[in-house]
Design an enzyme around this catalytic site. Structure first.
Site, short mmCIF file in Angstrom:
data_model
loop_
_atom_site.label_atom_id
_atom_site.label_comp_id
_atom_site.label_asym_id
_atom_site.label_seq_id
_atom_site.Cartn_x
_atom_site.Cartn_y
_atom_site.Cartn_z
N TYR A 28 45.84 18.46 1.43
CA TYR A 28 46.63 19.68 1.61
C TYR A 28 47.97 19.51 0.90
O TYR A 28 49.03 19.51 1.52
CB TYR A 28 46.80 19.93 3.10
CG TYR A 28 47.44 21.25 3.48
CD1 TYR A 28 47.40 22.35 2.64
CD2 TYR A 28 48.08 21.39 4.71
CE1 TYR A 28 47.99 23.55 2.99
CE2 TYR A 28 48.67 22.58 5.09
CZ TYR A 28 48.63 23.66 4.22
OH TYR A 28 49.21 24.85 4.58
N SER A 29 47.91 19.33 -0.41
CA SER A 29 49.11 19.23 -1.25
C SER A 29 48.70 19.55 -2.68
O SER A 29 47.51 19.68 -2.98
CB SER A 29 49.74 17.83 -1.15
OG SER A 29 48.79 16.83 -1.47
N GLY A 82 53.45 10.40 6.08
CA GLY A 82 52.81 11.71 6.14
C GLY A 82 51.48 11.66 5.41
O GLY A 82 51.29 12.33 4.40
N CYS A 83 50.55 10.87 5.93
CA CYS A 83 49.34 10.52 5.17
C CYS A 83 48.27 11.59 5.17
O CYS A 83 47.21 11.41 4.56
CB CYS A 83 48.77 9.21 5.69
SG CYS A 83 48.16 9.30 7.41
N GLY A 135 44.19 11.23 4.97
CA GLY A 135 43.90 9.85 4.60
C GLY A 135 43.31 9.57 3.24
O GLY A 135 43.01 8.42 2.93
N THR A 148 51.35 9.56 10.54
CA THR A 148 51.31 11.01 10.66
C THR A 148 51.76 11.41 12.05
O THR A 148 51.66 10.61 13.00
CB THR A 148 49.90 11.56 10.39
OG1 THR A 148 49.90 12.99 10.56
CG2 THR A 148 48.87 10.95 11.33
N LEU A 149 52.25 12.62 12.19
CA LEU A 149 52.61 13.17 13.49
C LEU A 149 51.54 14.13 14.00
O LEU A 149 51.68 14.70 15.08
CB LEU A 149 53.95 13.90 13.40
CG LEU A 149 55.18 13.01 13.19
CD1 LEU A 149 56.43 13.87 13.00
CD2 LEU A 149 55.37 12.05 14.36
N GLU A 179 45.41 15.75 15.02
CA GLU A 179 44.16 16.12 14.34
C GLU A 179 43.94 15.25 13.11
O GLU A 179 42.83 14.78 12.85
CB GLU A 179 44.20 17.60 13.95
CG GLU A 179 44.13 18.56 15.12
CD GLU A 179 42.70 18.84 15.57
OE1 GLU A 179 41.79 18.83 14.73
OE2 GLU A 179 42.50 19.07 16.78
N CYS A 203 53.12 31.94 -1.81
CA CYS A 203 53.47 30.62 -2.35
C CYS A 203 53.00 30.49 -3.80
O CYS A 203 53.73 29.97 -4.66
CB CYS A 203 52.88 29.51 -1.49
SG CYS A 203 53.73 29.27 0.09
#
Length: 391
Positions: A135-136, A174-175, A178, A196-197, A200, A358
């Site tokens: 997601y980047s 902020g992996c 993975g 990660t925070l 999920e 975006c």
């Protein structure tokens, strides 16, 4: 003519850079601009004038979400037309910017903000992200690259920039789900830790590590990067995370990275950037990324230098993010039959607007995507040219 109607007619006159039509709530249709209209805006009801004046981004964003506004045509094209018109409200300083410094980015608040966005559910993200669940911004070597291939390219490109060697240690702040730490371990045989925070994401990464039997090389922790103690790494990478840090914590991010890096260690920061300070949007902050802040390029460059790092490389991948978001938006629409069983119409309209706006913002150059590469102390062991970075 009522006062609201006069206000709207005047507002629409100079709003878009392209010819368009506007249908008002009483059925009247007015054409603006020269040439064939490229799209049409339908007002089902007026948005209070005070809301538009106070915060136009929030007013129009909510207007679309709650069906006060309909768009006939390409949403990305509509938003881009707003951005291209330098006199539109999107180029005016939002009053929210003045309040930004008051937003908390404590450990607890940061966790809540991240979970608000990323813990919507892996099942939801799986519908429109690629198979890697990345997601980047992707990296398109050719226009024909699929999203899956472009995300593989991006991870490989970052790992090459980090100049990894077997046995080194790597931290991913902020992996996500993975992909980067797992690829790094499998390709370079490095020992990788992801933090990660998002619960999920943590669950998914843990599952992947076990399925690929990488427990000896890959580790994931559900903690804030600021809570890491007693460990240092040869490489530190962060992809799409610093946008959640907040303006007041930017310097703290770099000082923390410095404390986590070994001497001569290399760090890569991959993030959305702006060209003016106080880069935030009140609609996105309220509904998509609470506490989000897009740092200016110059802001980050100064902080990297003042924290004693040595610059190696700076690269813009702006149009790669435009293309990435276009893929996501198409995938989202194709997955609508399933999404409609999971989410209500307001949520769907919110995410449609988010993805398309975006894409428009990157394509118009309103925001950018940069990769910063820097070292802790002098590193004279790196290749003399940047050709080692090429895929």
């Amino acid at each position: 003519m009522d006062i609201d109607k006069a206000f709207y007619r005047n507002l629409m006159k100079n709003l878009f850079a392209d010819p368009c039509e506007v249908q008002f709530w009483d059925g009247e249709i007015i054409k603006y601009g020269e040439g064939t209209p490229l799209f049409r805006i339908d007002f089902n009801e007026p948005i209070p004038k005070s809301e538009i004046i106070s915060d136009p981004s929030l007013a129009f964003g909510e207007g679309y979400m709650f069906k006060k506004i309909e768009i006939e045509g390409n949403i990305k094209q509509v938003i881009e037309s707003l951005y291209k018109n330098q006199s539109s409200f999107l180029h005016q300083k939002n009053v929210f910017d003045k309040l930004y410094k008051a937003i908390s980015h404590s450990l607890r608040k940061s966790k809540e903000d991240v979970q608000f966005h990323y813990d919507i559910g892996n099942d939801f993200y799986k519908l429109w992200l690629d198979e890697t669940m990345t997601y980047s911004c992707a990296y398109f070597q050719t226009p024909e690259d699929s999203l899956f291939q472009a995300q593989k390219n991006k991870v490989a490109y970052i790992l090459r920039k980090l100049n990894l060697h077997p046995g080194q240690t790597l931290l991913d702040i902020g992996c996500g789900w993975g992909e980067l730490i797992i690829t790094a371990a499998k390709t370079y045989r490095v020992k990788a830790l992801g933090v990660t925070l998002s619960s999920e994401q943590y669950a998914r990464v843990t599952e992947r590590i076990e399925n690929e039997e990488l427990q000896d090389l890959v580790e994931v922790q559900l903690i804030d990067y600021r809570e890491l103690k007693g460990r240092t790494f040869d490489r530190v990478v962060s992809v799409g995370m610093i946008e959640h840090v907040g303006k007041g914590n930017l310097n703290g991010y770099f000082s923390t990275v410095k404390s986590l890096l070994n001497e001569e260690g290399i760090s890569l920061l991959h993030c959305i950037t702006g060209y003016e300070e106080a880069g935030t949007n009140s609609w996105i902050n309220k509904y998509i990324f609470p506490g989000g802040y897009i740092p200016a390029v110059q802001e980050l460059a100064v902080l990297i230098a003042t924290n004693g790092f040595y610059f190696l490389d700076l690269e813009s991948l702006r149009e790669h993010y435009t293309r990435t978001l276009e893929h996501w938006a198409r995938n989202f629409e194709e997955a609508l039959p399933i999404i409609k069983k999971m989410k209500d119409e307001t949520f769907i309209r919110m995410w449609r607007l988010y993805l398309n706006s975006c894409a428009a913002s990157f394509h118009a150059g309103n925001i950018d995507l940069h990769q910063f590469l820097f070292t802790k102390g002098v590193n004279n062991s790196l290749p003399l040219t940047r050709t080692y970075m090429n895929l």
